[in-house]
Design a protein around this motif. Structure first.
Motif, PDB file in Angstrom:
ATOM      1  N   HIS A 105      72.377  18.555  50.621  1.00  0.00           N
ATOM      2  CA  HIS A 105      73.821  18.844  50.550  1.00  0.00           C
ATOM      3  C   HIS A 105      74.784  18.778  51.722  1.00  0.00           C
ATOM      4  O   HIS A 105      75.776  18.356  51.752  1.00  0.00           O
ATOM      5  CB  HIS A 105      73.636  20.525  50.001  1.00  0.00           C
ATOM      6  CG  HIS A 105      75.085  20.841  49.433  1.00  0.00           C
ATOM      7  ND1 HIS A 105      75.155  20.708  47.972  1.00  0.00           N
ATOM      8  CD2 HIS A 105      76.149  21.505  49.924  1.00  0.00           C
ATOM      9  CE1 HIS A 105      76.295  21.198  47.553  1.00  0.00           C
ATOM     10  NE2 HIS A 105      76.773  21.798  48.666  1.00  0.00           N
ATOM     11  N   VAL A 106      74.196  19.045  52.881  1.00  0.00           N
ATOM     12  CA  VAL A 106      74.941  19.015  54.237  1.00  0.00           C
ATOM     13  C   VAL A 106      75.112  17.805  54.659  1.00  0.00           C
ATOM     14  O   VAL A 106      76.400  17.420  55.096  1.00  0.00           O
ATOM     15  CB  VAL A 106      74.243  19.807  55.294  1.00  0.00           C
ATOM     16  CG1 VAL A 106      74.559  19.693  56.746  1.00  0.00           C
ATOM     17  CG2 VAL A 106      74.162  21.436  55.006  1.00  0.00           C
ATOM     18  N   CYS A 107      74.211  16.971  54.348  1.00  0.00           N
ATOM     19  CA  CYS A 107      74.425  15.487  54.939  1.00  0.00           C
ATOM     20  C   CYS A 107      75.761  14.839  54.067  1.00  0.00           C
ATOM     21  O   CYS A 107      76.747  14.108  54.641  1.00  0.00           O
ATOM     22  CB  CYS A 107      73.181  14.587  54.423  1.00  0.00           C
ATOM     23  SG  CYS A 107      71.917  14.948  55.473  1.00  0.00           S
ATOM     24  N   ALA A 108      75.825  15.258  52.731  1.00  0.00           N
ATOM     25  CA  ALA A 108      77.017  14.726  52.132  1.00  0.00           C
ATOM     26  C   ALA A 108      78.437  15.479  52.464  1.00  0.00           C
ATOM     27  O   ALA A 108      79.497  14.855  52.199  1.00  0.00           O
ATOM     28  CB  ALA A 108      76.684  14.903  50.561  1.00  0.00           C
ATOM     29  N   HIS A 109      78.299  16.538  52.769  1.00  0.00           N
ATOM     30  CA  HIS A 109      79.455  17.172  53.293  1.00  0.00           C
ATOM     31  C   HIS A 109      80.149  16.682  54.377  1.00  0.00           C
ATOM     32  O   HIS A 109      81.228  16.441  54.801  1.00  0.00           O
ATOM     33  CB  HIS A 109      78.987  18.745  53.603  1.00  0.00           C
ATOM     34  CG  HIS A 109      79.506  19.580  52.495  1.00  0.00           C
ATOM     35  ND1 HIS A 109      80.517  19.702  51.564  1.00  0.00           N
ATOM     36  CD2 HIS A 109      78.547  20.862  51.885  1.00  0.00           C
ATOM     37  CE1 HIS A 109      80.506  20.751  50.556  1.00  0.00           C
ATOM     38  NE2 HIS A 109      79.262  21.245  50.802  1.00  0.00           N
ATOM     39  N   VAL A 110      79.139  16.257  55.518  1.00  0.00           N
ATOM     40  CA  VAL A 110      79.480  16.017  56.724  1.00  0.00           C
ATOM     41  C   VAL A 110      79.973  14.523  56.591  1.00  0.00           C
ATOM     42  O   VAL A 110      80.826  13.953  56.959  1.00  0.00           O
ATOM     43  CB  VAL A 110      78.326  15.803  57.832  1.00  0.00           C
ATOM     44  CG1 VAL A 110      78.833  15.231  59.074  1.00  0.00           C
ATOM     45  CG2 VAL A 110      77.886  17.494  57.867  1.00  0.00           C
ATOM     46  N   ASP A 111      79.435  13.974  55.541  1.00  0.00           N
ATOM     47  CA  ASP A 111      79.738  12.312  55.308  1.00  0.00           C
ATOM     48  C   ASP A 111      81.432  12.591  54.866  1.00  0.00           C
ATOM     49  O   ASP A 111      82.050  11.669  55.000  1.00  0.00           O
ATOM     50  CB  ASP A 111      78.958  11.637  54.096  1.00  0.00           C
ATOM     51  CG  ASP A 111      79.538  10.270  53.409  1.00  0.00           C
ATOM     52  OD1 ASP A 111      79.415   9.324  54.118  1.00  0.00           O
ATOM     53  OD2 ASP A 111      80.088  10.622  52.305  1.00  0.00           O
ATOM     54  N   PHE A 112      81.544  13.453  53.899  1.00  0.00           N
ATOM     55  CA  PHE A 112      82.829  13.800  53.374  1.00  0.00           C
ATOM     56  C   PHE A 112      83.837  14.041  54.644  1.00  0.00           C
ATOM     57  O   PHE A 112      84.858  13.495  54.692  1.00  0.00           O
ATOM     58  CB  PHE A 112      82.952  14.842  52.058  1.00  0.00           C
ATOM     59  CG  PHE A 112      84.145  14.759  51.437  1.00  0.00           C
ATOM     60  CD1 PHE A 112      84.196  13.923  50.309  1.00  0.00           C
ATOM     61  CD2 PHE A 112      84.980  15.765  52.005  1.00  0.00           C
ATOM     62  CE1 PHE A 112      85.360  14.373  49.476  1.00  0.00           C
ATOM     63  CE2 PHE A 112      86.329  15.858  51.175  1.00  0.00           C
ATOM     64  CZ  PHE A 112      86.314  14.976  49.882  1.00  0.00           C
ATOM     65  N   PHE A 113      83.765  15.003  55.263  1.00  0.00           N
ATOM     66  CA  PHE A 113      84.375  15.452  56.457  1.00  0.00           C
ATOM     67  C   PHE A 113      84.674  14.059  57.185  1.00  0.00           C
ATOM     68  O   PHE A 113      85.745  14.034  57.841  1.00  0.00           O
ATOM     69  CB  PHE A 113      83.582  16.481  57.251  1.00  0.00           C
ATOM     70  CG  PHE A 113      83.324  17.832  56.762  1.00  0.00           C
ATOM     71  CD1 PHE A 113      84.104  18.045  55.919  1.00  0.00           C
ATOM     72  CD2 PHE A 113      82.164  18.474  57.051  1.00  0.00           C
ATOM     73  CE1 PHE A 113      83.993  19.554  55.440  1.00  0.00           C
ATOM     74  CE2 PHE A 113      82.057  19.751  56.498  1.00  0.00           C
ATOM     75  CZ  PHE A 113      82.931  20.292  55.649  1.00  0.00           C
ATOM     76  N   LYS A 114      83.689  13.084  57.533  1.00  0.00           N
ATOM     77  CA  LYS A 114      84.076  12.029  58.569  1.00  0.00           C
ATOM     78  C   LYS A 114      84.973  11.017  57.825  1.00  0.00           C
ATOM     79  O   LYS A 114      85.657  10.493  58.533  1.00  0.00           O
ATOM     80  CB  LYS A 114      82.521  11.511  58.923  1.00  0.00           C
ATOM     81  CG  LYS A 114      82.869  10.478  59.861  1.00  0.00           C
ATOM     82  CD  LYS A 114      81.389   9.955  60.414  1.00  0.00           C
ATOM     83  CE  LYS A 114      81.323   8.838  61.336  1.00  0.00           C
ATOM     84  NZ  LYS A 114      80.206   8.195  61.679  1.00  0.00           N
ATOM     85  N   HIS A 115      84.737  10.819  56.647  1.00  0.00           N
ATOM     86  CA  HIS A 115      85.518   9.638  56.079  1.00  0.00           C
ATOM     87  C   HIS A 115      86.597  10.086  55.113  1.00  0.00           C
ATOM     88  O   HIS A 115      87.588   9.167  54.694  1.00  0.00           O
ATOM     89  CB  HIS A 115      84.482   8.858  55.068  1.00  0.00           C
ATOM     90  CG  HIS A 115      83.382   8.383  55.710  1.00  0.00           C
ATOM     91  ND1 HIS A 115      83.600   7.236  56.641  1.00  0.00           N
ATOM     92  CD2 HIS A 115      82.023   8.705  55.747  1.00  0.00           C
ATOM     93  CE1 HIS A 115      82.323   6.839  57.280  1.00  0.00           C
ATOM     94  NE2 HIS A 115      81.529   7.722  56.883  1.00  0.00           N
TER      95      HIS A 115
END
Length: 501
Positions: A105-115
């Motif tokens: 879940h966190v990996c996807a959140h951070v991907d969203f934050f970045k892009h």
């Protein structure tokens, strides 16, 4: 106390992040900390940050979170903050299946934050920023006293929604070139080109007089204070309110943090939907063993459960991403699809284009919640997910289903998301009636202001502006001016409502 990531959790992190990258996710480095439930609640009360400025509301939030955990009403599985590197927190008592799910879940959140575009303007070093804010406020408390500073922060917090979240992405103010043009000599009235004998016909006196009045109006407009209506009320107050230096610092801190958190409110449905979509993919297709899948499904069902009368952002977000992926895989878009009126043909429509994955990555990058819902919340999706609109029935005293009609359902969701559900307020005049009063305008969009909240807001604006504060709005369809000029003076004055508002 903070605990280092144990070796078995570190190995799990490496595995989960490898799976996420194989699916195409790209994210900042992630630093995990394992917290016991007490420390987790403390950090959650601070909005995920280890240090914040001192204020009683954080203690209140902590008590609410702690009681919710003790009574079994809520449990924080994880937290992640938008920084580079990203910091995420794991709850010590989670099962290994829960920890795997959280990491995915966190990996996807951070991907969203970045892009995602709406996070592109945020401060990626906000942990340092929050610590600096805390030091600044503590210095002012040591010099001016805890109570005066805390009382003024109360005032600032009541006004923290009076910002312009879109100002980071849209040029609101006049450009230097436009200002230069505005300073040019406007004494020359523009005329239509005409030969001398046709002058009185082509440029009649009434036309020239209208042009002269137009120029005078534009000239007066340039002298307005502010020159143009200003959506960022806090910025206007910081620049022009008669504040002491410490008060200005407090207001700047509240405004800075309000802008940091604004993109999270603007993308809540998308962000949680994106994270849920990918933790589901990673767990069911890669990470969860046969012995773990039942426990995973049990935990996930709780995340996606929807209580009556409430909108679950996890559920709406993930289902809408899946809907978009399915449509673009099947080619259910474009002119031919839009013009098809045969519902049966639409149900069986499948061009096998396989563009779904590409499309959801594009959506993740460019959209906010309101544009996401506006474009992809379709009639088919509404019927499939059994959405309805609801409201309060004054006769029965209950919240009830009002309609299952697609347009009404969609309008209610969009209304709740527009400007994060807050009224549109802008500064019209900082010297109203030439008396140094503040005049605000409520852009009425079908919903009246809550009069009790409006009074409290005007009272707190008065404490910052130190002069009477007015707001133009509509009450029951009639133009009204609300005025606050002191603790016992709150007036409703009938005024003509400005045209075009």
């Amino acid at each position: 106390m903070l605990k280092r990531l144990p070796a078995h959790l570190y190995d799990m992190q490496v595995e989960i992040e490898a799976h996420a990258r194989e699916y195409g996710l790209e994210f900042f480095p992630i630093i995990y900390e394992v917290l016991d439930y007490k420390t987790m609640n403390e950090v959650a009360a601070y909005g995920g940050f280890p240090t914040r400025y001192p204020h009683w509301r954080f203690g209140m939030d902590y008590e609410q979170l702690a009681k919710g955990y003790e009574f079994g009403l809520q449990k924080i599985y994880e937290m992640v903050i938008n920084t580079n590197p990203a910091y995420a927190y794991l709850l010590e008592g989670n099962s290994l299946v829960d920890q795997k799910t959280v990491m995915a879940h966190v990996c996807a959140h951070v991907d969203f934050f970045k892009h995602n575009y709406f996070f592109s303007k945020t401060n990626r070093k906000m942990i340092d920023g929050m610590a600096n804010h805390a030091s600044l406020i503590r210095r002012h408390m040591a010099r001016h006293g805890v109570e005066p500073v805390e009382d003024f922060i109360d005032v600032c917090l009541s006004l923290e929604n009076l910002i312009d979240p879109m100002s980071l992405y849209i040029q609101r103010s006049r450009t230097a070139a436009a200002e230069g043009e505005g300073n040019q000599d406007v004494s020359e009235i523009p005329r239509l080109r005409a030969k001398e004998y046709m002058e009185s016909y082509i440029n009649p006196p009434e036309f020239l007089e209208a042009q002269r009045k137009k120029l005078e109006s534009e000239k007066q407009q340039l002298k307005r204070f502010p020159e143009e209506p200003q959506r960022d009320v806090l910025a206007f107050l910081i620049q022009h309110a008669p504040l002491e230096r410490w008060q200005r610092d407090c207001l700047e801190v509240i405004r800075s943090e309000a802008y940091y958190f604004a993109p999270q409110a603007m993308t809540k449905i998308m962000n949680e939907g994106w994270a849920t979509y990918w933790h589901s993919k990673i767990m069911t297709e890669r990470a969860a063993s046969a012995a773990e899948i039942i426990d995973y499904a049990d935990a996930c069902s709780g995340i996606l459960a929807t209580a009556p009368g409430q909108l679950n952002p996890y559920k709406l977000g993930v289902e809408l991403f899946r809907h978009v992926e399915s449509r673009w895989d099947k080619g259910q878009f474009g002119k031919e699809w839009e013009e098809c009126d045969d519902m049966e043909a639409k149900r069986s429509w499948d061009r096998r284009l396989g563009l779904g994955r590409q499309k959801i990555f594009e959506v993740r990058k460019l959209y906010s919640d309101i544009t996401f819902i506006d474009e992809f919340f379709t009639l088919e999706f509404c019927l499939d997910q059994k959405f309805y609109s609801f409201g309060y029935n004054e006769r029965s005293g209950n919240w009830e289903i009002l309609s299952r009609e697609f347009q009404k359902v969609k309008e209610q969701i969009l209304r709740s998301l527009t400007n994060r559900g807050q009224p549109f307020i802008r500064v019209e005049d900082g010297n109203y009636d030439n008396r140094g009063e503040l005049l605000l305008l409520h852009e009425h969009q079908g919903m009246d202001l809550d009069l009790a909240q409006a009074r409290d807001t005007l009272e707190n604006l008065f404490k910052v502006w130190h002069r009477p504060v007015n707001v133009l709005t509509k009450v029951d369809g009639k133009g009204r001016r609300m005025r606050f000029e002191g603790p016992d003076d709150f007036n409703h004055i009938d005024d003509a409502y400005p045209e075009g508002v």
